[in-house]
Write a protein that holds these residues in place. Structure first.
Motif, PDB file in Angstrom:
ATOM      1  N   CYS A   1       0.861  -1.171   0.000  1.00 44.92           N
ATOM      2  CA  CYS A   1       0.000   0.000   0.000  1.00 44.92           C
ATOM      3  C   CYS A   1       0.904   1.230   0.000  1.00 44.92           C
ATOM      4  N   ALA A   2       0.499   2.272  -0.727  1.00 45.43           N
ATOM      5  CA  ALA A   2       1.321   3.472  -0.794  1.00 45.43           C
ATOM      6  C   ALA A   2       0.434   4.700  -0.942  1.00 45.43           C
ATOM      7  N   THR A   3       1.015   5.850  -0.643  1.00 44.95           N
ATOM      8  CA  THR A   3       0.255   7.088  -0.749  1.00 44.95           C
ATOM      9  C   THR A   3       1.129   8.203  -1.303  1.00 44.95           C
ATOM     10  N   THR A   4       0.496   9.189  -1.887  1.00 45.84           N
ATOM     11  CA  THR A   4       1.199  10.339  -2.415  1.00 45.84           C
ATOM     12  C   THR A   4       0.275  11.533  -2.486  1.00 45.84           C
ATOM     13  N   ARG A   5       0.883  12.717  -2.469  1.00 40.09           N
ATOM     14  CA  ARG A   5       0.136  13.946  -2.717  1.00 40.09           C
ATOM     15  C   ARG A   5       0.626  14.602  -4.000  1.00 40.09           C
ATOM     16  N   THR A   6       1.432  13.857  -4.755  1.00 38.73           N
ATOM     17  CA  THR A   6       1.906  14.394  -6.032  1.00 38.73           C
ATOM     18  C   THR A   6       1.081  13.775  -7.153  1.00 38.73           C
ATOM     19  N   ARG A   7       1.711  13.068  -8.038  1.00 36.36           N
ATOM     20  CA  ARG A   7       0.971  12.518  -9.158  1.00 36.36           C
ATOM     21  C   ARG A   7       0.411  11.143  -8.811  1.00 36.36           C
ATOM     22  N   CYS A   8      -0.868  10.981  -9.056  1.00 35.82           N
ATOM     23  CA  CYS A   8      -1.543   9.722  -8.728  1.00 35.82           C
ATOM     24  C   CYS A   8      -1.515   8.821  -9.956  1.00 35.82           C
ATOM     25  N   GLU A   9      -0.350   8.288 -10.252  1.00 35.38           N
ATOM     26  CA  GLU A   9      -0.188   7.446 -11.434  1.00 35.38           C
ATOM     27  C   GLU A   9       0.537   6.170 -11.042  1.00 35.38           C
ATOM     28  N   ILE A  10      -0.146   5.048 -11.182  1.00 33.79           N
ATOM     29  CA  ILE A  10       0.459   3.788 -10.770  1.00 33.79           C
ATOM     30  C   ILE A  10       1.459   3.268 -11.799  1.00 33.79           C
ATOM     31  N   ASP A  11       1.556   3.934 -12.950  1.00 34.61           N
ATOM     32  CA  ASP A  11       2.548   3.511 -13.939  1.00 34.61           C
ATOM     33  C   ASP A  11       3.969   3.765 -13.465  1.00 34.61           C
ATOM     34  N   GLU A  12       4.119   4.678 -12.517  1.00 31.66           N
ATOM     35  CA  GLU A  12       5.451   5.005 -12.013  1.00 31.66           C
ATOM     36  C   GLU A  12       5.414   5.009 -10.497  1.00 31.66           C
ATOM     37  N   TYR A  13       5.962   3.984  -9.872  1.00 27.52           N
ATOM     38  CA  TYR A  13       5.859   3.845  -8.419  1.00 27.52           C
ATOM     39  C   TYR A  13       6.617   4.950  -7.689  1.00 27.52           C
ATOM     40  N   ARG A  14       7.570   5.612  -8.376  1.00 20.99           N
ATOM     41  CA  ARG A  14       8.362   6.640  -7.699  1.00 20.99           C
ATOM     42  C   ARG A  14       7.551   7.864  -7.320  1.00 20.99           C
ATOM     43  N   TRP A  15       6.354   8.035  -7.883  1.00 22.21           N
ATOM     44  CA  TRP A  15       5.516   9.166  -7.487  1.00 22.21           C
ATOM     45  C   TRP A  15       4.972   8.987  -6.065  1.00 22.21           C
ATOM     46  N   PHE A  16       4.971   7.743  -5.598  1.00 23.38           N
ATOM     47  CA  PHE A  16       4.398   7.462  -4.285  1.00 23.38           C
ATOM     48  C   PHE A  16       5.485   7.589  -3.225  1.00 23.38           C
ATOM     49  N   THR A  17       5.186   8.377  -2.205  1.00 22.85           N
ATOM     50  CA  THR A  17       6.217   8.808  -1.264  1.00 22.85           C
ATOM     51  C   THR A  17       6.270   8.004   0.026  1.00 22.85           C
ATOM     52  N   ASN A  18       5.165   7.349   0.382  1.00 26.14           N
ATOM     53  CA  ASN A  18       5.138   6.595   1.638  1.00 26.14           C
ATOM     54  C   ASN A  18       4.580   5.207   1.380  1.00 26.14           C
ATOM     55  N   TRP A  19       5.199   4.227   2.021  1.00 25.66           N
ATOM     56  CA  TRP A  19       4.902   2.824   1.736  1.00 25.66           C
ATOM     57  C   TRP A  19       4.697   2.034   3.011  1.00 25.66           C
ATOM     58  N   GLY A  20       3.839   1.023   2.904  1.00 22.68           N
ATOM     59  CA  GLY A  20       3.715   0.052   3.973  1.00 22.68           C
ATOM     60  C   GLY A  20       4.808  -0.998   3.867  1.00 22.68           C
ATOM     61  N   GLN A  21       4.759  -1.961   4.768  1.00 21.26           N
ATOM     62  CA  GLN A  21       5.799  -2.983   4.830  1.00 21.26           C
ATOM     63  C   GLN A  21       5.531  -4.150   3.868  1.00 21.26           C
ATOM     64  N   GLY A  22       4.323  -4.228   3.364  1.00 21.35           N
ATOM     65  CA  GLY A  22       3.967  -5.279   2.414  1.00 21.35           C
ATOM     66  C   GLY A  22       3.317  -6.483   3.063  1.00 21.35           C
ATOM     67  N   THR A  23       2.522  -7.192   2.269  1.00 24.82           N
ATOM     68  CA  THR A  23       1.898  -8.432   2.703  1.00 24.82           C
ATOM     69  C   THR A  23       1.999  -9.432   1.557  1.00 24.82           C
ATOM     70  N   GLN A  24       2.349 -10.654   1.880  1.00 23.23           N
ATOM     71  CA  GLN A  24       2.619 -11.668   0.859  1.00 23.23           C
ATOM     72  C   GLN A  24       1.339 -12.349   0.390  1.00 23.23           C
ATOM     73  N   VAL A  25       1.209 -12.450  -0.919  1.00 23.53           N
ATOM     74  CA  VAL A  25       0.120 -13.198  -1.540  1.00 23.53           C
ATOM     75  C   VAL A  25       0.736 -14.303  -2.391  1.00 23.53           C
ATOM     76  N   THR A  26       0.317 -15.529  -2.137  1.00 24.06           N
ATOM     77  CA  THR A  26       0.812 -16.675  -2.888  1.00 24.06           C
ATOM     78  C   THR A  26      -0.373 -17.432  -3.465  1.00 24.06           C
ATOM     79  N   VAL A  27      -0.345 -17.641  -4.776  1.00 24.91           N
ATOM     80  CA  VAL A  27      -1.421 -18.355  -5.451  1.00 24.91           C
ATOM     81  C   VAL A  27      -0.847 -19.653  -6.013  1.00 24.91           C
ATOM     82  N   ALA A  28      -1.338 -20.757  -5.516  1.00 21.68           N
ATOM     83  CA  ALA A  28      -0.856 -22.063  -5.938  1.00 21.68           C
ATOM     84  C   ALA A  28      -1.620 -22.536  -7.167  1.00 21.68           C
TER      85      ALA A  28
END
Length: 122
Positions: free
Chosen positions: A94-121
């Motif tokens: 999960c991430a958030t930003t107050r700049t450009r809201c474009e998921i094509d470039e992750y660098r626009w997002f300034t704050n990030w969570g620690q992540g959660t693993q998803v595994t599909v068998a």
């Protein structure tokens, strides 16, 4: 700013999961929020976003299967994932930003969570 994801796990192909992200330390309703994922050896890719106007965007690979939603009263972002496939296996962030809201470039997002693993068998 703090973001905490939960809800990951292991499922069979075709299964479903719902990820949650609780935010704190910022004005949740005013920020762009996004979901990203990263598989081992691959670049981090955008999955879905919800901008400050309530507009959503999805990666082509998940459109029609994943749904992003938001509960502003609880400062929580969700990602409902249906019809999961092995290629969806990744760590989801999960991430958030107050700049450009474009998921094509992750660098626009300034704050990030620690992540959660998803595994599909298969």
């Amino acid at each position: 700013v703090r973001l905490v994801e939960s809800g990951g796990g292991s499922v069979q192909t075709g299964g479903s999961l719902r990820l949650s992200c609780v935010g704190s330390g910022f004005t949740f309703k005013s920020n762009c929020m996004g979901w990203f994922r990263q598989a081992p050896g691959k670049k981090r890719e955008g999955v879905a976003s919800w901008d400050e106007h309530g507009l959503t965007a999805y990666a082509d690979s998940v459109r029609g299967r994943f749904t992003i939603s938001k509960d502003t009263s609880a400062d929580t972002l969700y990602l409902q994932m249906n019809s999961l496939q092995p290629e969806d296996t990744a760590t989801y962030y999960c991430a958030t930003t107050r700049t450009r809201c474009e998921i094509d470039e992750y660098r626009w997002f300034t704050n990030w969570g620690q992540g959660t693993q998803v595994t599909v068998a298969s």
